[in-house]
Design a protein around this motif. Sequence first.
Motif, PDB file in Angstrom:
ATOM      1  N   PRO A   1      13.572 -11.011   0.208  1.00  0.00           N
ATOM      2  CA  PRO A   1      12.870 -10.117  -0.729  1.00  0.00           C
ATOM      3  C   PRO A   1      11.467  -9.747  -0.253  1.00  0.00           C
ATOM      4  N   ASP A   2      11.398  -8.906   0.758  1.00  0.00           N
ATOM      5  CA  ASP A   2      10.117  -8.550   1.355  1.00  0.00           C
ATOM      6  C   ASP A   2      10.009  -7.020   1.374  1.00  0.00           C
ATOM      7  N   LEU A   3       9.265  -6.504   0.401  1.00  0.00           N
ATOM      8  CA  LEU A   3       9.154  -5.046   0.270  1.00  0.00           C
ATOM      9  C   LEU A   3       8.493  -4.407   1.501  1.00  0.00           C
ATOM     10  N   THR A   4       7.504  -5.085   2.076  1.00  0.00           N
ATOM     11  CA  THR A   4       6.792  -4.461   3.204  1.00  0.00           C
ATOM     12  C   THR A   4       7.711  -4.285   4.407  1.00  0.00           C
ATOM     13  N   LEU A   5       8.630  -5.231   4.591  1.00  0.00           N
ATOM     14  CA  LEU A   5       9.582  -5.126   5.697  1.00  0.00           C
ATOM     15  C   LEU A   5      10.487  -3.896   5.497  1.00  0.00           C
ATOM     16  N   TRP A   6      10.891  -3.684   4.257  1.00  0.00           N
ATOM     17  CA  TRP A   6      11.739  -2.526   3.913  1.00  0.00           C
ATOM     18  C   TRP A   6      10.961  -1.230   4.165  1.00  0.00           C
ATOM     19  N   MET A   7       9.721  -1.217   3.667  1.00  0.00           N
ATOM     20  CA  MET A   7       8.893  -0.027   3.860  1.00  0.00           C
ATOM     21  C   MET A   7       8.625   0.210   5.341  1.00  0.00           C
ATOM     22  N   GLY A   8       8.386  -0.883   6.061  1.00  0.00           N
ATOM     23  CA  GLY A   8       8.109  -0.784   7.500  1.00  0.00           C
ATOM     24  C   GLY A   8       9.270  -0.105   8.222  1.00  0.00           C
ATOM     25  N   ALA A   9      10.484  -0.487   7.862  1.00  0.00           N
ATOM     26  CA  ALA A   9      11.663   0.100   8.519  1.00  0.00           C
ATOM     27  C   ALA A   9      11.756   1.591   8.183  1.00  0.00           C
ATOM     28  N   LEU A  10      11.505   1.939   6.910  1.00  0.00           N
ATOM     29  CA  LEU A  10      11.543   3.357   6.522  1.00  0.00           C
ATOM     30  C   LEU A  10      10.481   4.139   7.296  1.00  0.00           C
ATOM     31  N   GLU A  11       9.311   3.534   7.428  1.00  0.00           N
ATOM     32  CA  GLU A  11       8.226   4.196   8.165  1.00  0.00           C
ATOM     33  C   GLU A  11       8.575   4.401   9.635  1.00  0.00           C
ATOM     34  N   ARG A  12       9.138   3.347  10.256  1.00  0.00           N
ATOM     35  CA  ARG A  12       9.490   3.464  11.678  1.00  0.00           C
ATOM     36  C   ARG A  12      10.498   4.590  11.902  1.00  0.00           C
TER      37      ARG A  12
ATOM     38  N   ALA B   1      21.253  -4.671   6.272  1.00  0.00           N
ATOM     39  CA  ALA B   1      20.245  -5.616   5.787  1.00  0.00           C
ATOM     40  C   ALA B   1      19.837  -6.639   6.849  1.00  0.00           C
ATOM     41  N   ARG B   2      20.812  -7.034   7.694  1.00  0.00           N
ATOM     42  CA  ARG B   2      20.491  -8.048   8.697  1.00  0.00           C
ATOM     43  C   ARG B   2      19.695  -7.480   9.859  1.00  0.00           C
ATOM     44  N   THR B   3      19.781  -6.160  10.042  1.00  0.00           N
ATOM     45  CA  THR B   3      19.018  -5.521  11.118  1.00  0.00           C
ATOM     46  C   THR B   3      17.592  -5.230  10.653  1.00  0.00           C
ATOM     47  N   VAL B   4      17.476  -4.841   9.376  1.00  0.00           N
ATOM     48  CA  VAL B   4      16.153  -4.438   8.868  1.00  0.00           C
ATOM     49  C   VAL B   4      15.156  -5.612   8.866  1.00  0.00           C
ATOM     50  N   VAL B   5      15.675  -6.846   8.878  1.00  0.00           N
ATOM     51  CA  VAL B   5      14.746  -7.993   8.917  1.00  0.00           C
ATOM     52  C   VAL B   5      14.020  -8.085  10.250  1.00  0.00           C
ATOM     53  N   ASN B   6      14.515  -7.374  11.258  1.00  0.00           N
ATOM     54  CA  ASN B   6      13.930  -7.530  12.593  1.00  0.00           C
ATOM     55  C   ASN B   6      13.253  -6.245  13.086  1.00  0.00           C
ATOM     56  N   PRO B   7      11.927  -6.198  13.025  1.00  0.00           N
ATOM     57  CA  PRO B   7      11.208  -4.987  13.423  1.00  0.00           C
ATOM     58  C   PRO B   7      11.496  -4.549  14.868  1.00  0.00           C
TER      59      PRO B   7
ATOM     60  N   MET C   1       0.841  -1.190   0.000  1.00  0.00           N
ATOM     61  CA  MET C   1       0.000   0.000   0.000  1.00  0.00           C
ATOM     62  C   MET C   1       0.887   1.255   0.000  1.00  0.00           C
ATOM     63  N   ALA C   2       0.508   2.220  -0.824  1.00  0.00           N
ATOM     64  CA  ALA C   2       1.325   3.438  -0.935  1.00  0.00           C
ATOM     65  C   ALA C   2       1.382   4.164   0.410  1.00  0.00           C
ATOM     66  N   THR C   3       2.478   4.841   0.644  1.00  0.00           N
ATOM     67  CA  THR C   3       2.605   5.565   1.908  1.00  0.00           C
ATOM     68  C   THR C   3       3.288   6.904   1.653  1.00  0.00           C
ATOM     69  N   ASN C   4       2.844   7.884   2.404  1.00  0.00           N
ATOM     70  CA  ASN C   4       3.398   9.214   2.198  1.00  0.00           C
ATOM     71  C   ASN C   4       4.375   9.546   3.299  1.00  0.00           C
ATOM     72  N   LEU C   5       5.659   9.506   3.006  1.00  0.00           N
ATOM     73  CA  LEU C   5       6.639   9.821   4.033  1.00  0.00           C
ATOM     74  C   LEU C   5       7.121  11.249   3.810  1.00  0.00           C
ATOM     75  N   GLU C   6       7.387  11.919   4.926  1.00  0.00           N
ATOM     76  CA  GLU C   6       7.896  13.290   4.811  1.00  0.00           C
ATOM     77  C   GLU C   6       9.415  13.206   4.676  1.00  0.00           C
ATOM     78  N   ILE C   7       9.900  13.489   3.473  1.00  0.00           N
ATOM     79  CA  ILE C   7      11.318  13.265   3.194  1.00  0.00           C
ATOM     80  C   ILE C   7      11.970  14.516   2.608  1.00  0.00           C
ATOM     81  N   ILE C   8      13.154  14.828   3.105  1.00  0.00           N
ATOM     82  CA  ILE C   8      13.907  15.953   2.538  1.00  0.00           C
ATOM     83  C   ILE C   8      14.851  15.370   1.474  1.00  0.00           C
ATOM     84  N   PRO C   9      14.774  15.874   0.227  1.00  0.00           N
ATOM     85  CA  PRO C   9      15.637  15.319  -0.828  1.00  0.00           C
ATOM     86  C   PRO C   9      17.118  15.443  -0.485  1.00  0.00           C
TER      87      PRO C   9
END
Length: 365
Positions: free
Chosen positions: A143-154, A112-118, A1-9
Amino acid sequence: MATNLEIIPINEWLDCKEHPLVISGPCSAENEEQVISTAIQLAQINNVKVYRAGLWKPRTRPNYFEGVGSKGLAWLQRVKEETNLKVAVEVAKPSHIEKCLAHGIDILWIGARTVVNPFSVQEIAEALKGVDIPVMVKNPINPDLTLWMGALERVNKSGIKKLVAVHRGFYSLNQSKYRNPPMWEIPIELKRLVPNIPIIVDPSHICGNKELLLDISQKAMDLEMDGLMIESHIKPWAALSDAKQQIEPKNLKLLLENLVIREMSGTKEFENKLTSYRNQIDEIDDELLDILGRRLKIVDEIGQYKNEHKITILQLKRWSYIIEDRLKKGLKHNLDRDFLQKLLELMHAESLRIQTEIMNKNPEN
Ligand code: PEP
Ligand code: MN
């Protein structure tokens, strides 16, 4: 699901006029001399703006070099004093963050090994609350996109807006020439779902060897990725970790010179022609979807018919015939064999799913 993150380029917090932005440095800081001399050579390459070095190394098995730890922080401070490079370090727990902040580290990354663990990501995110520092989040190994997105969101929820995703390839059971196959569809989908997230590609951990680095770097550029992270060491052959994939700074310079940087958009004439091609693709896709719908409708009818006559779903003879026949025909249309095989298998799996559903709904038959 799309998510809107507040990001500075990136270009608002890092001076990087050259494209691509390059982050480089050794897999691991090993000693002061190696850290400083690698940095001095890298600083002479225009595109290199950030110096990376692992201090706490996540190793698959114990008794391998696990990094020099906090000792290396002072060496990175020297890099900052002696070059114009920013310095970046991998952090895996709050105590790492605390030490990095105390020593003026400019950028942090989560491996990468840390991002697997919420749980770990959440702990890191908590430790980042109220801190203004850029954070790069590598994709998880699997290869789990939601886990990657979850980490960015957190991390973003903790107030970190200088946020970057790093694509370092994924673990795969299939044989591959890559250490971690790139599975480009995943970072591309990340861009679609989080359009403002910058993505830096890490060809070193994708390839696992130096021979493939140029290809992957070129592909990253052609897919409009925002930068590259490439491991570099003054003596790669003697490196204490990831020796096969590290290159000397002079070879990084060569690699960058060999990259073809294509324009993201072209002249009016080019854009018009492109639009006309795209219109043709749109029309063909409409036809394809229509045909696919009709094919599956017939599969449904076959399923009902087989069910009424108590006939099994999988008919191996028929399936072997389809594979052979369609591969032969497809090859005549210049379709790639692997692509065609995958497509046929996908269609077959869907037919089986539809027919199984029909049988499950009418168990008395
Ligand atoms: C690294 O960057 O050296 C590293 C350990 O990478 P990853 O977390 O992608 O495996
Ligand atoms: Mn490494």
